[in-house]
Design an enzyme around this catalytic site. Structure first.
Site, PDB file in Angstrom:
ATOM      1  N   ARG A   1      38.113 -38.100  -2.587  1.00 12.13           N
ATOM      2  CA  ARG A   1      37.150 -36.969  -2.494  1.00 12.13           C
ATOM      3  C   ARG A   1      36.233 -37.409  -3.536  1.00 12.13           C
ATOM      4  O   ARG A   1      36.439 -37.513  -4.743  1.00 12.13           O
ATOM      5  CB  ARG A   1      37.568 -35.624  -2.598  1.00 12.13           C
ATOM      6  CG  ARG A   1      36.449 -34.801  -2.791  1.00 12.13           C
ATOM      7  CD  ARG A   1      36.934 -33.308  -2.628  1.00 12.13           C
ATOM      8  NE  ARG A   1      37.604 -32.370  -3.686  1.00 12.13           N
ATOM      9  CZ  ARG A   1      37.901 -31.312  -3.981  1.00 12.13           C
ATOM     10  NH1 ARG A   1      37.328 -30.396  -2.859  1.00 12.13           N
ATOM     11  NH2 ARG A   1      38.498 -30.799  -4.954  1.00 12.13           N
TER      12      ARG A   1
ATOM     13  N   ASP B   1      41.108 -24.595 -10.925  1.00 10.62           N
ATOM     14  CA  ASP B   1      40.268 -26.010 -11.005  1.00 10.62           C
ATOM     15  C   ASP B   1      38.906 -25.323 -11.174  1.00 10.62           C
ATOM     16  O   ASP B   1      38.563 -24.102 -11.260  1.00 10.62           O
ATOM     17  CB  ASP B   1      40.405 -26.932  -9.903  1.00 10.62           C
ATOM     18  CG  ASP B   1      40.041 -26.325  -8.451  1.00 10.62           C
ATOM     19  OD1 ASP B   1      39.653 -25.410  -8.514  1.00 10.62           O
ATOM     20  OD2 ASP B   1      40.084 -26.971  -7.554  1.00 10.62           O
TER      21      ASP B   1
END
Length: 540
Positions: A167, A447
């Protein structure tokens, strides 16, 4: 071998020397990144301007809706190109940062797929980013290993590891340490370009890539952008068109209204859509920030089985299966709890319930954030999904109206929720500024996306002056003044826990300032990581 490049390409300037930089940023690799930037940079800037203009219309009162000009695509009978056999069974995917030991543990976890995350799970210091790309080179060559300097323990990738999907960073971000024509290069093009240049041919030769997750898309125009980037990259690197396969994270509210169109634009390169639930909650708040009817309650009450989140997940399954691609479930934030069997079993039970909901809805796989959760998720999907996926399990009976995708969760805003959001936002951002992107806080894996929810909710509650239920009884309207008091109390709590030296060395002063400015700003900042990146880059 050297590649033909547009005459407009300018030689990049690398501003910082970090370990492995010469191995990663070779002359040819940098020239390829420069070619991507020259060809697509201005178009990317225009897309970001388009995001702003759409947000201005929503701020003035418009609401997201299906696009009338793409009705034929939504109603059309068509499917995306078939995915490779190696991508047919994706029942358990583990995600994590591109730190070396964590990559090895994820590859060895027993998951079908490991998403190596240069985005929300990695703090983008230049050293972290370059080390991550060096790790990709070693993964390509079968030499990814690590010896812990403290314990002497060695880590090596086991036979039959998880399939790696990379990603890159989002389209809105830049890499400040590489300049082209005096301007920072796009972080998305930098990450993707380095990976496909260095690893694309080798991965294609083994049939294991190159595969990508695309984060934070907001429209089918952005999907078309990526499709054109893929076409250009494949031609330049020497890959057959359609070799690259991408899974798009549907983690913004505008993208939820354009799922069919996103698949259509990427139809030769797409492998699936994913419910990026945490960024999606953040995007819901950010997109509808001026609409008081869409204020959300405490984060803990914003759950997947109700309101706009349940509808969004249902629409994703419906669209994906109609188009012949995977509908991937999202991340449960609960993680194993060491030293507390009761708390650990409660966390695992929450994960099981989440995965059972996803499998029953028709998802073809799911995400976990910790190796110990792989067998938990696998057991659920093995029991509920005997085949390699559920793509042929159609959901066309579900009729999803625009208002259903906008329906807010009901519930209260509490003092505990306010304090938790403030604590999580500051703690996570301090850790991020210290170079860590995935951080366990209070037995939850946080996160950048979950930190964004925390600070965006605080802004939303202040902006609309919501009534907050106090722990001692009664209510108090949220205001900038009260937030200032709460920030001071949080600083005092941190000082008592860490001491003045730990507070400053841990970057809590900078984190507190950035969070406070974000939650009291006149206009909700698009991403808290943008001002934080300037601080991070100065510290690196």
């Amino acid at each position: 071998m050297p590649l033909d490049r547009p005459a407009a390409s300018l030689p990049p300037i690398v501003l910082r020397v970090v370990p492995e930089v010469e191995r990663v940023l070779t002359a040819d690799a940098l020239a390829f990144v420069a070619a991507l930037q020259a060809r697509f940079g201005q178009r990317l800037n225009a897309l970001m301007v388009g995001r702003g203009r759409r947000q201005e219309r929503i701020d003035r009162g418009a609401l997201p809706d299906y696009l009338p000009e793409t009705t034929d695509i939504r109603r059309g009978i068509w499917e995306a190109a078939p995915v490779p056999d190696v991508l047919l069974d994706r029942r358990v995917e583990i995600t994590g940062p591109v730190e070396r030991k964590m990559m090895i543990n994820a590859l060895n976890s027993g998951a079908n797929v490991f998403m190596a995350d240069f985005e929300d799970a990695t703090a983008p210091t230049f050293a972290n980013i370059i080390a991550g790309h060096a790790n990709m080179l070693d993964h390509r060559d079968g030499t990814l290993e690590h010896t812990d300097a403290k314990t002497g323990k060695s880590y090596r990738v086991a036979p039959d590891p998880a399939l790696l999907i990379m990603r890159p960073r989002g389209l809105h971000l830049h890499e400040a340490n590489v300049l082209i024509g005096g301007q920072p290069v796009s972080a998305a093009l930098f990450d993707f370009g380095l990976n496909v240049f260095h690893c694309g041919r080798a991965l294609a030769a083994t049939g294991r890539g190159p595969f990508y997750y695309l984060p934070k898309l907001e429209s089918h125009d952005e999907a078309r952008f990526w499709n054109d980037v893929f076409l250009f990259a494949q031609d330049e690197v020497g890959l057959a068109r359609g070799t690259i396969k991408a899974t798009v994270l549907i983690e913004t509210l505008p993208a939820a209204f354009e799922m069919d169109e996103i698949v259509w634009q990427l139809r030769d390169h797409i492998a699936g859509l994913n419910c990026g639930r945490w960024d999606y909650i953040f995007s819901y708040i950010k997109t509808l920030r001026n609409h008081p009817a869409h204020v959300l309650p405490d984060r803990a009450a914003v759950t997947m089985e109700r309101a706009f989140l349940a509808t969004y997940a249902a629409r994703l399954v419906k669209v994906c299966h109609r188009r012949g691609i995977h509908a991937m479930g999202g991340m449960s934030a609960a993680i194993p709890v060491k030293g507390d069997p009761a708390a650990n079993e409660a966390a695992l039970a929450r994960v099981r319930a989440d995965k059972l909901r996803e499998a029953g809805m028709g998802h073809d796989g799911t995400w976990v954030a910790h190796p110990d959760l792989v067998p938990v998720a696998r057991a659920v999907f093995d029991a509920e999904m005997p085949g390699i996926n559920q793509i042929r399990r159609q959901r066309q009976e579900w009729r999803i109206e625009p208002a259903m995708l906008l329906r807010p969760h009901e519930g209260s805003v509490t003092e505990s929720g306010v304090r938790t959001n403030l604590s999580v936002a500051i703690e996570y951002l301090a850790q991020w500024l210290s170079g860590r992107g995935a951080v366990p806080i209070d037995n939850m894996m946080e996160d950048a996306a979950t930190a964004e929810i925390s600070r965006a909710q605080l802004w939303q509650w202040r902006r609309h002056g919501v009534a907050v239920r106090l722990e001692g009884g009664g209510e108090r309207r949220m205001s900038a003044e009260w937030l200032g008091e709460l920030v001071q109390q949080e600083i005092q709590r941190l000082l008592e826990r860490l001491g003045p030296t730990g507070f400053h060395r841990g970057h809590y002063a900078s984190a507190t300032r950035i969070v406070h400015e974000a939650v009291t700003a006149e206009v909700l900042p698009d991403f808290i990581t943008l001002p934080a990146y300037d601080v991070l880059n100065a510290l690196d």
